[in-house]
Design a protein around this motif. Structure first.
Motif, PDB file in Angstrom:
ATOM      1  N   CYS A   1     -17.540   1.479  41.717  1.00 26.75           N
ATOM      2  CA  CYS A   1     -17.982   2.165  40.496  1.00 26.75           C
ATOM      3  C   CYS A   1     -18.588   1.121  39.560  1.00 26.75           C
ATOM      4  CB  CYS A   1     -16.794   2.880  39.851  1.00 26.75           C
ATOM      5  SG  CYS A   1     -17.229   3.624  38.271  1.00 26.75           S
TER       6      CYS A   1
ATOM      7  N   ARG B   1     -24.720   0.424  45.323  1.00 28.91           N
ATOM      8  CA  ARG B   1     -24.581   0.856  43.935  1.00 28.91           C
ATOM      9  C   ARG B   1     -23.524   0.008  43.227  1.00 28.91           C
ATOM     10  NH1 ARG B   1     -22.021   5.246  41.139  1.00 28.91           N
ATOM     11  NH2 ARG B   1     -21.043   3.470  40.075  1.00 28.91           N
TER      12      ARG B   1
ATOM     13  N   LYS C   1     -21.253   0.007  31.775  1.00 32.01           N
ATOM     14  CA  LYS C   1     -20.513   1.218  32.109  1.00 32.01           C
ATOM     15  C   LYS C   1     -20.320   2.150  30.910  1.00 32.01           C
ATOM     16  CE  LYS C   1     -19.048   2.255  35.355  1.00 32.01           C
ATOM     17  NZ  LYS C   1     -19.761   3.016  36.406  1.00 32.01           N
ATOM     18  N   PRO C   2     -20.583   3.442  31.109  1.00 35.57           N
ATOM     19  CA  PRO C   2     -20.301   4.415  30.055  1.00 35.57           C
ATOM     20  C   PRO C   2     -18.841   4.861  30.167  1.00 35.57           C
ATOM     21  CG  PRO C   2     -21.367   5.502  31.908  1.00 35.57           C
ATOM     22  CD  PRO C   2     -21.127   4.078  32.333  1.00 35.57           C
TER      23      PRO C   2
ATOM     24  N   GLU D   1     -26.808   1.564  36.603  1.00 33.62           N
ATOM     25  CA  GLU D   1     -27.026   2.447  35.443  1.00 33.62           C
ATOM     26  C   GLU D   1     -27.621   1.717  34.244  1.00 33.62           C
ATOM     27  OE1 GLU D   1     -23.846   5.128  34.517  1.00 33.62           O
ATOM     28  OE2 GLU D   1     -24.728   5.691  32.593  1.00 33.62           O
TER      29      GLU D   1
ATOM     30  N   GLN E   1     -30.425   4.060  37.308  1.00 30.87           N
ATOM     31  CA  GLN E   1     -29.617   5.289  37.266  1.00 30.87           C
ATOM     32  C   GLN E   1     -29.453   5.745  35.822  1.00 30.87           C
ATOM     33  OE1 GLN E   1     -26.033   5.173  39.649  1.00 30.87           O
ATOM     34  NE2 GLN E   1     -24.834   6.248  38.095  1.00 30.87           N
TER      35      GLN E   1
ATOM     36  N   GLY F   1     -27.119   8.073  33.818  1.00 26.34           N
ATOM     37  CA  GLY F   1     -25.819   8.694  34.039  1.00 26.34           C
ATOM     38  C   GLY F   1     -25.738  10.083  33.436  1.00 26.34           C
ATOM     39  N   SER F   2     -24.688  10.784  33.852  1.00 19.42           N
ATOM     40  CA  SER F   2     -24.474  12.158  33.413  1.00 19.42           C
ATOM     41  C   SER F   2     -24.477  12.274  31.883  1.00 19.42           C
ATOM     42  CB  SER F   2     -23.118  12.611  33.978  1.00 19.42           C
ATOM     43  OG  SER F   2     -22.915  13.955  33.758  1.00 19.42           O
ATOM     44  N   ARG F   3     -23.845  11.302  31.232  1.00 23.70           N
ATOM     45  CA  ARG F   3     -23.733  11.368  29.768  1.00 23.70           C
ATOM     46  C   ARG F   3     -25.062  11.145  29.063  1.00 23.70           C
ATOM     47  NH1 ARG F   3     -19.910   9.953  32.575  1.00 23.70           N
ATOM     48  NH2 ARG F   3     -17.783  10.642  32.209  1.00 23.70           N
TER      49      ARG F   3
ATOM     50  N   LYS G   1     -28.931  11.639  37.143  1.00 19.37           N
ATOM     51  CA  LYS G   1     -27.727  12.438  37.384  1.00 19.37           C
ATOM     52  C   LYS G   1     -27.724  13.669  36.484  1.00 19.37           C
ATOM     53  CE  LYS G   1     -24.367   9.583  39.484  1.00 19.37           C
ATOM     54  NZ  LYS G   1     -22.925   9.320  39.400  1.00 19.37           N
TER      55      LYS G   1
ATOM     56  N   ARG H   1     -23.654  15.680  40.516  1.00 21.14           N
ATOM     57  CA  ARG H   1     -22.431  14.874  40.439  1.00 21.14           C
ATOM     58  C   ARG H   1     -21.252  15.670  39.856  1.00 21.14           C
ATOM     59  NH1 ARG H   1     -19.876  14.836  36.107  1.00 21.14           N
ATOM     60  NH2 ARG H   1     -19.439  12.611  35.934  1.00 21.14           N
TER      61      ARG H   1
ATOM     62  N   ASP I   1     -23.282  13.373  44.782  1.00 23.29           N
ATOM     63  CA  ASP I   1     -22.237  12.385  44.491  1.00 23.29           C
ATOM     64  C   ASP I   1     -20.884  13.102  44.500  1.00 23.29           C
ATOM     65  OD1 ASP I   1     -20.285  10.855  43.217  1.00 23.29           O
ATOM     66  OD2 ASP I   1     -21.478  10.422  41.440  1.00 23.29           O
TER      67      ASP I   1
ATOM     68  N   HIS J   1     -17.636  11.534  41.877  1.00 23.48           N
ATOM     69  CA  HIS J   1     -17.432  12.067  40.526  1.00 23.48           C
ATOM     70  C   HIS J   1     -17.245  13.579  40.582  1.00 23.48           C
ATOM     71  CE1 HIS J   1     -19.202   8.111  39.798  1.00 23.48           C
ATOM     72  NE2 HIS J   1     -18.506   8.124  38.687  1.00 23.48           N
TER      73      HIS J   1
ATOM     74  N   GLU K   1     -18.487   6.239  45.971  1.00 25.06           N
ATOM     75  CA  GLU K   1     -17.823   5.033  45.458  1.00 25.06           C
ATOM     76  C   GLU K   1     -16.792   4.529  46.467  1.00 25.06           C
ATOM     77  OE1 GLU K   1     -18.443   5.619  40.687  1.00 25.06           O
ATOM     78  OE2 GLU K   1     -16.521   6.222  41.499  1.00 25.06           O
TER      79      GLU K   1
ATOM     80  N   ASP L   1     -12.618   4.298  37.907  1.00 26.55           N
ATOM     81  CA  ASP L   1     -12.743   5.401  38.884  1.00 26.55           C
ATOM     82  C   ASP L   1     -12.013   5.172  40.213  1.00 26.55           C
ATOM     83  OD1 ASP L   1     -14.110   6.917  37.071  1.00 26.55           O
ATOM     84  OD2 ASP L   1     -16.089   6.642  37.954  1.00 26.55           O
TER      85      ASP L   1
END
Ligand code: PEP
Ligand code: MN
Length: 347
Positions: A106, A130, A135-136, A168, A186, A188-190, A211, A241, A273, A276, A302, A313
């Motif tokens: 992760c 990856r 990191k978020p 990311e 990447q 990310g989702s956020r 994502k 994801r 993915d 997640h 991951e 994670d």
């Protein structure tokens, strides 16, 4: 309106279509890159007469009334699908029919673990490495990533194994630095709906892994892809994801409906993915296989030599051995469903 050019069209032919549309008061947005050139026109209603006129110009393959708000991303713009080349000399091409598996920790934790993981990915059929350097994290007190040192470690792993790296990017200001190291950026989702970031990565010159926001509809997700395409970058791969649903038994709900749906709606490749998406280590390999069966162009999983000690994670991270076993089953599922994949794609 969208106008798809023939693959061998000339710049002059594209220029003539654009000036014709502008003369009629349209704004134009041009998608160039690995697939056929597409010109989107916005700003006015479209008459059948204009469609016929544009359709008759040299170099035009098809002219269409735009059916979707994500004009350039819609399937009709590139009915045969887009391919996204990644890495030096396009050593990986996502969306070309082969499954692209991206794996790694992760977060990038240190050199030893990253190299060990990269060697395992290389040895057992993975195509990309990856790892998050920035990191978020939900908590500001959790490990935030190694930053540039993490990027250097990823680059070292690439130099040794030849695997392209995906990592990311969270802020527009980080894009330049991360693009110096990464083969693919990447989102990310956020950050799926971080529009300044989407605009910035559009000019990065790198392929983008977008994502899905965990509270985003498919339409919102494709509109985010449209930001990148409209910004001049046609190298976009979607990643399902998991979304937030009412049931908290799993971390998120992996929305596999989205895979065949997205194949109908857009020409962009999509990967899954499961890490997640379910958040529970034991369920990851099976959901990876389900993603392949649903028609995904790839997987992001991951892995870690000792998931219980992972800095982020760990609960959803599988061991290198489990990943190796998963990879054997992935090939079997892929072979089993390959012949029927065309059924899922409406051209
Ligand atoms: C990740 O890939 O480690 C990650 C943070 O993913 P997501 O943005 O999907 O939560
Ligand atoms: Mn993660």
């Amino acid at each position: 309106m969208i106008v798809t050019m023939v693959p061998e069209c000339t710049d002059e032919q594209v220029g003539r279509v654009i000036s014709h549309l502008r003369e009629f008061g349209y704004q134009t947005h041009t998608l160039v890159g690995a697939g056929p050139t597409v010109i989107g026109a916005t700003g006015r209603g479209v008459s059948d007469e204009l469609i016929d006129q544009i359709g008759g110009l040299d170099g035009v393959s098809l002219a269409n009334r735009s059916m979707q708000p994500y004009m350039l991303a819609q399937r009709a713009a590139r009915p045969a699908g887009s391919r996204v080349p990644v890495g030096e000399d396009a050593q990986v091409v996502i969306g070309a029919g082969d499954l692209t598996v991206m794996s790694g920790t992760c977060s990038v934790e240190n050199r030893e673990i990253t190299l060990e993981v990269a060697r395992a990915v290389r040895a057992h059929g993975g195509q990309m490495l990856r790892g998050g350097a920035f990191k978020p994290r939900t908590s500001p007190y959790s490990f935030q990533g190694l930053g540039e040192e993490g990027l250097q470690i990823l680059a070292e792993a690439r130099a040794e194994t030849g695997l392209p790296i995906v990592t990311e990017v969270m802020e527009p200001e980080q894009v330049e630095l991360i693009a110096e190291y990464a083969d693919m950026l990447q989102i990310g989702s956020r950050n799926m709906a971080n529009f300044p970031l989407l605009r910035r990565v559009a000019t990065s010159g790198k392929p983008i892994l977008l994502k899905r926001g965990f509270s985003a509809t498919v339409n919102e997700w494709l509109m985010s892809a449209e930001y990148i395409l409209a910004g001049g970058n046609d190298q976009v791969v979607l990643c399902e994801r998991g979304i937030r649903a009412f049931d908290t038994s799993t971390r998120f709900t992996l929305d596999l409906n989205a895979v065949p749906l997205v194949k109908q709606l857009t020409h962009l490749p999509i990967i899954v993915d499961p890490s997640h998406g379910v958040g529970i280590r034991e369920l990851v390999p099976q959901m990876a296989l389900a993603g392949v069966a649903a028609g995904a162009d790839g997987l992001m999983v991951e892995i870690h030599p000792d998931p219980d000690s992972a800095l982020s994670d760990g609960d959803q991270t599988i061991t290198l051995d489990a990943w190796e076993r998963m990879m054997a089953s992935v090939s079997a599922v892929r072979d089993a469903v390959q012949g029927s994949m065309g059924l899922a794609v409406v051209a």
